[in-house]
Design a protein around this motif. Structure first.
Motif, PDB file in Angstrom:
ATOM      1  N   ARG A  69     -10.325  10.227   1.523  1.00  0.00           N
ATOM      2  CA  ARG A  69      -8.995  10.746   1.154  1.00  0.00           C
ATOM      3  C   ARG A  69      -8.238   9.770   0.251  1.00  0.00           C
ATOM      4  O   ARG A  69      -7.049   9.510   0.447  1.00  0.00           O
ATOM      5  CB  ARG A  69      -8.192  11.052   2.412  1.00  0.00           C
ATOM      6  N   THR A  70      -8.977   9.213  -0.729  1.00  0.00           N
ATOM      7  CA  THR A  70      -8.436   8.240  -1.704  1.00  0.00           C
ATOM      8  C   THR A  70      -7.743   7.061  -1.018  1.00  0.00           C
ATOM      9  O   THR A  70      -6.820   6.466  -1.560  1.00  0.00           O
ATOM     10  CB  THR A  70      -7.464   8.902  -2.706  1.00  0.00           C
ATOM     11  N   TYR A  71      -8.210   6.743   0.183  1.00  0.00           N
ATOM     12  CA  TYR A  71      -7.693   5.618   0.963  1.00  0.00           C
ATOM     13  C   TYR A  71      -6.200   5.725   1.253  1.00  0.00           C
ATOM     14  O   TYR A  71      -5.488   4.726   1.308  1.00  0.00           O
ATOM     15  CB  TYR A  71      -8.001   4.290   0.276  1.00  0.00           C
ATOM     16  N   GLN A  90      -2.770   5.557   8.852  1.00  0.00           N
ATOM     17  CA  GLN A  90      -2.276   6.022   7.555  1.00  0.00           C
ATOM     18  C   GLN A  90      -1.514   4.912   6.850  1.00  0.00           C
ATOM     19  O   GLN A  90      -0.594   4.318   7.416  1.00  0.00           O
ATOM     20  CB  GLN A  90      -1.375   7.246   7.713  1.00  0.00           C
ATOM     21  N   LEU A  91      -1.909   4.639   5.625  1.00  0.00           N
ATOM     22  CA  LEU A  91      -1.254   3.607   4.836  1.00  0.00           C
ATOM     23  C   LEU A  91      -0.090   4.199   4.049  1.00  0.00           C
ATOM     24  O   LEU A  91      -0.217   5.260   3.429  1.00  0.00           O
ATOM     25  CB  LEU A  91      -2.249   2.969   3.857  1.00  0.00           C
ATOM     26  N   GLN A 137      -1.145   1.533  -0.131  1.00  0.00           N
ATOM     27  CA  GLN A 137      -2.247   2.153  -0.871  1.00  0.00           C
ATOM     28  C   GLN A 137      -2.371   1.526  -2.260  1.00  0.00           C
ATOM     29  O   GLN A 137      -3.466   1.155  -2.703  1.00  0.00           O
ATOM     30  CB  GLN A 137      -2.010   3.652  -1.019  1.00  0.00           C
ATOM     31  N   ILE A 138      -1.240   1.427  -2.923  1.00  0.00           N
ATOM     32  CA  ILE A 138      -1.224   0.856  -4.271  1.00  0.00           C
ATOM     33  C   ILE A 138      -1.616  -0.621  -4.230  1.00  0.00           C
ATOM     34  O   ILE A 138      -2.369  -1.106  -5.079  1.00  0.00           O
ATOM     35  CB  ILE A 138       0.170   1.034  -4.910  1.00  0.00           C
ATOM     36  N   ALA A 139      -1.109  -1.343  -3.203  1.00  0.00           N
ATOM     37  CA  ALA A 139      -1.427  -2.771  -3.085  1.00  0.00           C
ATOM     38  C   ALA A 139      -2.935  -2.969  -2.929  1.00  0.00           C
ATOM     39  O   ALA A 139      -3.518  -3.887  -3.527  1.00  0.00           O
ATOM     40  CB  ALA A 139      -0.682  -3.375  -1.899  1.00  0.00           C
ATOM     41  N   GLY A 155      -2.846  -5.562   8.235  1.00  0.00           N
ATOM     42  CA  GLY A 155      -4.214  -5.728   8.708  1.00  0.00           C
ATOM     43  C   GLY A 155      -5.134  -4.629   8.221  1.00  0.00           C
ATOM     44  O   GLY A 155      -6.268  -4.891   7.795  1.00  0.00           O
ATOM     45  N   SER A 156      -4.655  -3.390   8.257  1.00  0.00           N
ATOM     46  CA  SER A 156      -5.473  -2.263   7.811  1.00  0.00           C
ATOM     47  C   SER A 156      -5.739  -2.338   6.309  1.00  0.00           C
ATOM     48  O   SER A 156      -6.837  -2.014   5.850  1.00  0.00           O
ATOM     49  CB  SER A 156      -4.771  -0.943   8.148  1.00  0.00           C
ATOM     50  N   THR A 157      -4.748  -2.765   5.551  1.00  0.00           N
ATOM     51  CA  THR A 157      -4.946  -2.927   4.109  1.00  0.00           C
ATOM     52  C   THR A 157      -5.975  -4.015   3.832  1.00  0.00           C
ATOM     53  O   THR A 157      -6.825  -3.877   2.940  1.00  0.00           O
ATOM     54  CB  THR A 157      -3.615  -3.278   3.422  1.00  0.00           C
TER      55      THR A 157
END
Length: 495
Positions: free
Chosen positions: A44-46, A238-239, A244-246, A300-302
């Motif tokens: 899902r495009t992260y 969910q980011l 997401q951009i980072a 952390g997730s990123t």
């Protein structure tokens, strides 16, 4: 001040990059289309750290089909005709996956199973077929193409992640065909190149335990990544758009930095150092996620997602490097590496999915993840892994010979140099690794000594300290039972 920090040095670095990219066309970076497809279909495009059960099913089907194909190739080979059939199947299956997703595959159970099967089986050779092109590239060219493709894929996914979901599904329908066409064009551009000249089969003499260690370390590491992508309660996190951009911009920035440092300025990064970066990034992400607060989980997730993205380039180039020096079928290393990588991660993903979401389990999970990271370090960073040839050795040599620093000679080093030793008529060097049991690095130091280079020059070329070079020389002298450079040259030329 180093010349590389001056305008002259910067100009030389730019010239090096232009030299690497000379003759390349946009088709050389077509692997980015596969990267975009993967992010659109599976992740899902992260916008989340991972996909749902749909992506887990795709990856498990991928592993089964990859294992079957590997077994077939190991027994019967991998002829061009079979590769062509698989290529056509892959582009068709991957395109139909996008069509079924757009039409609503989840409306009927049968369509869901069909969609997962098409995606998992199609991706095996849809992505793997690009290795045929990469194997025809030299070390610096392959790294440049891999990193640019990774960056382009990240940019594409970043844009799509900000658009409505149906747009990314529509894009996924055309990406396989785009990749297929670009690969045909890229192969046509390098049809006169042959990878056979670099296939020395040196890894044929590598003990099997070496590969078992490396693959076990990779599996453990990816198991942790798989847990992290579903941490702490099994579901993907969910980011927010900013994260997401980072993530995607960090992939682009780090890819560009690696290109500039390694290919432009000649700063070779050892294989073990790249793994240490991955390990530190994952460990820090685990610690950040342990807070269970929104900011901690987001950071952390990123970090986990970023580590997974960077791993793609590291493992792809590893498969390329091993494939160039593997005595068997060139595609086997790619298949084995990707099978272990995917299976380890998905087992970790399934593991965290079935755990009961209690605070006690989450706390134990944090300790367990860090323990596994530590164990993977022990497996991946042992001495002389592999022993017969250092991974990325071709890249290191290419970087050293093309480094802008090579254009400038230190007068003190030049004064310490001896005249190069020319090859005796009709003689070729012996295989120092096979005959005398030297390591790859010791053999390289001996070769440089025979060429007349001083220890200071060797240290500069190999990015080592002079004390380290002296240690290699001492070990090589002992193994070859020589006591002077004259004796060294004689044994080097097989006298």
């Amino acid at each position: 001040m180093s010349d590389q920090n001056t305008p002259m040095g910067q100009s030389s670095a730019s010239a090096q990059l232009r030299a690497v990219a000379a003759g390349m066309t946009g088709s050389f970076f077509g692997l980015a289309a596969i990267r975009v497809w993967i992010q659109c279909v599976k992740y899902r495009t992260y916008t989340f750290t991972d996909g749902d059960g749909f992506s887990l099913a795709i990856n498990l089907i991928f592993c089964v089909f990859a294992a079957v194909l590997l077994a077939y190739v190991a027994k019967r080979g991998f002829p061009q005709q079979l590769r062509t059939v698989l290529a056509w199947y892959s582009v068709t299956a991957m395109s139909l996956t996008g069509v079924l997703m757009f039409l609503g595959y989840d409306s009927f159970r049968g369509l869901g199973i069909l969609t997962c099967t098409l995606a998992g089986t199609g991706l095996v050779w849809g992505a793997g077929s690009w290795m045929e092109f990469y194997l025809k590239l030299q070390a610096r060219e392959a790294l440049f193409c891999a990193l640019v493709s990774l960056a382009l894929g990240a940019l594409g996914a970043m844009v799509l992640g900000l658009l409505p979901g149906y747009v990314s599904i529509m894009v996924s329908i055309v990406m396989p065909t785009l990749s297929f066409v670009l690969l045909r064009q890229a192969l046509a551009s390098v049809e006169n190149k042959s990878e056979e000249s670099s296939l020395d089969g040196v890894y044929g003499s590598e003990p099997r335990i070496t590969w078992v260690r490396l693959l076990a370390g990779l599996a453990l590491f990816e198991f942790v990544v798989g847990i992290g992508r579903g941490f702490p309660f099994g579901e993907a996190f969910q980011l927010a758009p900013g994260f997401q951009i980072a993530h995607q911009l960090a992939v682009v920035a780090l890819s560009a930095l690696a290109i500039w440092l390694v290919l432009g300025r000649g700063r070779f990064i050892r294989y073990s150092a790249l793994w240490r970066i991955e390990v530190v990034l994952v460990a820090a992400s685990v610690v950040a996620s342990a807070s269970l607060g929104w900011w901690g989980l987001s950071i952390g997730s990123t970090g986990i997602t970023l580590a997974n993205s960077l791993m793609l380039a590291l493992l792809w180039y590893t498969a390329y490097d091993v494939g160039r020096h593997y005595p068997g079928n060139r595609f086997v290393p790619l298949g084995v590496i990707w099978l272990v990588y995917t299976l380890g991660r998905e087992v970790g993903r399934a593991f965290v999915l079935v755990l009961p979401p209690t605070s006690a389990i989450v706390s134990l999970l944090e300790v367990f993840m860090l323990l596994l990271v530590s164990l993977s370090i022990a497996l991946l960073f042992g001495a002389n892994v592999p022993r017969t040839r250092e991974l990325f050795a071709s890249l290191r040599k290419a970087v050293a010979s093309a480094s802008p620093a090579a254009d400038f000679t230190d007068p003190a080093v030049a004064a310490d140099s001896t005249a190069p030793s020319s090859a005796p008529l009709g003689r070729t060097p012996v295989n120092l690794i096979v005959r005398y049991g030297l390591t790859q690095r010791e053999a390289e130091v001996v070769e440089a000594l025979v060429q007349g280079k001083s220890k200071a020059q060797i240290a500069q070329d190999l990015f080592l300290s002079e004390n380290t070079v002296r240690g290699y020389v001492k070990n090589a002298y002992a193994k070859m039972d020589v006591h002077s450079k004259t004796q060294l040259r004689e044994k080097y030329w097989g006298r």
